[in-house]
Design a protein around this motif. Structure first.
Motif, PDB file in Angstrom:
ATOM      1  N   PHE A  41       0.834  -1.200   0.000  1.00 30.33           N
ATOM      2  CA  PHE A  41       0.000   0.000   0.000  1.00 30.33           C
ATOM      3  C   PHE A  41       0.873   1.257   0.000  1.00 30.33           C
ATOM      4  O   PHE A  41       0.624   2.195  -0.772  1.00 30.33           O
ATOM      5  CB  PHE A  41      -0.922  -0.009   1.221  1.00 30.33           C
ATOM      6  N   GLU A  42       1.885   1.287   0.869  1.00 35.06           N
ATOM      7  CA  GLU A  42       2.766   2.453   0.946  1.00 35.06           C
ATOM      8  C   GLU A  42       3.493   2.691  -0.384  1.00 35.06           C
ATOM      9  O   GLU A  42       3.623   3.838  -0.828  1.00 35.06           O
ATOM     10  CB  GLU A  42       3.779   2.281   2.079  1.00 35.06           C
ATOM     11  N   GLU A  43       3.959   1.613  -1.007  1.00 35.76           N
ATOM     12  CA  GLU A  43       4.648   1.753  -2.291  1.00 35.76           C
ATOM     13  C   GLU A  43       3.710   2.327  -3.356  1.00 35.76           C
ATOM     14  O   GLU A  43       4.099   3.206  -4.132  1.00 35.76           O
ATOM     15  CB  GLU A  43       5.202   0.405  -2.748  1.00 35.76           C
ATOM     16  N   ARG A  44       2.508   1.846  -3.414  1.00 34.71           N
ATOM     17  CA  ARG A  44       1.556   2.328  -4.426  1.00 34.71           C
ATOM     18  C   ARG A  44       1.184   3.793  -4.193  1.00 34.71           C
ATOM     19  O   ARG A  44       1.074   4.567  -5.138  1.00 34.71           O
ATOM     20  CB  ARG A  44       0.303   1.453  -4.436  1.00 34.71           C
ATOM     21  N   VAL A  45       0.990   4.169  -2.936  1.00 33.36           N
ATOM     22  CA  VAL A  45       0.682   5.566  -2.628  1.00 33.36           C
ATOM     23  C   VAL A  45       1.856   6.453  -3.006  1.00 33.36           C
ATOM     24  O   VAL A  45       1.680   7.532  -3.599  1.00 33.36           O
ATOM     25  CB  VAL A  45       0.309   5.727  -1.135  1.00 33.36           C
ATOM     26  N   ALA A  46       3.085   6.005  -2.712  1.00 34.03           N
ATOM     27  CA  ALA A  46       4.271   6.796  -3.050  1.00 34.03           C
ATOM     28  C   ALA A  46       4.380   6.980  -4.566  1.00 34.03           C
ATOM     29  O   ALA A  46       4.691   8.075  -5.049  1.00 34.03           O
ATOM     30  CB  ALA A  46       5.526   6.110  -2.504  1.00 34.03           C
ATOM     31  N   ARG A  47       4.118   5.909  -5.322  1.00 36.88           N
ATOM     32  CA  ARG A  47       4.170   6.020  -6.785  1.00 36.88           C
ATOM     33  C   ARG A  47       3.111   6.987  -7.304  1.00 36.88           C
ATOM     34  O   ARG A  47       3.365   7.789  -8.206  1.00 36.88           O
ATOM     35  CB  ARG A  47       3.986   4.645  -7.438  1.00 36.88           C
ATOM     36  N   ALA A  48       1.913   6.919  -6.735  1.00 39.68           N
ATOM     37  CA  ALA A  48       0.832   7.815  -7.174  1.00 39.68           C
ATOM     38  C   ALA A  48       1.188   9.270  -6.861  1.00 39.68           C
ATOM     39  O   ALA A  48       0.984  10.158  -7.706  1.00 39.68           O
ATOM     40  CB  ALA A  48      -0.478   7.430  -6.482  1.00 39.68           C
ATOM     41  N   LEU A  49       1.732   9.528  -5.690  1.00 41.85           N
ATOM     42  CA  LEU A  49       2.122  10.895  -5.325  1.00 41.85           C
ATOM     43  C   LEU A  49       3.254  11.390  -6.232  1.00 41.85           C
ATOM     44  O   LEU A  49       3.282  12.564  -6.610  1.00 41.85           O
ATOM     45  CB  LEU A  49       2.546  10.957  -3.860  1.00 41.85           C
TER      46      LEU A  49
END
Length: 170
Positions: A93-101
């Motif tokens: 989840f953290e990785e996906r949020v970081a990529r989206a940001l």
């Protein structure tokens, strides 16, 4: 002769009566003995039953304790596995949020921390510079420089600046 037969017949019937009486008494004796031994046998059975109950109860408690220990082990193992899976899910989840940001062009936490460190360093440098210029002569010089900066150079120069800004914007 009839009297002899009667005596002989009486003796036979007396014997039968005596035998019947003895059989009756033997039966009563057997019944009395069974009552006495029966209560003793009943008491012995109660005692044996109590001992068997204690053994059975101890075995049941031991089995229950083993089952509880086993269930606690299962619960602990399940909790550990669940925590590991939760950690993996959290990382994804953290990785996906970081990529989206990042795709949106927003700074990351590391970028934000680096920027805060630069601001803190610049503030420290400014305070150090202000500390050096705290002498009376330096304060007078900084006032004169500030006054020159605040005064407009000419009306034409101000117009040129306005024109330049409007051409850049348009």
């Amino acid at each position: 002769m009839a009297t002899q037969d009667d005596d002989h017949g009486n003796k036979g019937s007396d014997r039968i009566k005596d035998s019947a009486q003895q059989i009756w008494l033997a039966g009563l004796g057997a019944f009395a003995k069974m009552q006495q031994e029966g209560s003793k046998a009943f008491e012995a059975l109660v005692k044996d039953g109590a001992g068997m109950q204690k053994k059975t109860q101890a075995a049941a408690e031991e089995t229950l304790a083993q089952a509880q220990t086993r269930m606690a082990g299962f619960a602990s193992e399940f909790g550990t596995k669940a925590a590991g899976q939760w950690g993996k899910l959290e990382n994804i989840f953290e990785e996906r949020v970081a990529r989206a940001l990042e795709k949106l062009g927003l700074p990351s936490a590391a970028d934000h921390a680096a920027l805060q460190a630069r601001v803190a360093a610049l503030e420290a440098e400014m305070q150090r510079m202000q500390g050096k210029s705290s002498t009376p002569a330096a304060r007078t010089a900084s006032r004169k420089t500030a006054g020159r900066r605040a005064a407009p150079a000419s009306a034409g120069a101000a117009a040129k600046k306005t024109v330049r800004r409007s051409t850049k914007a348009g």
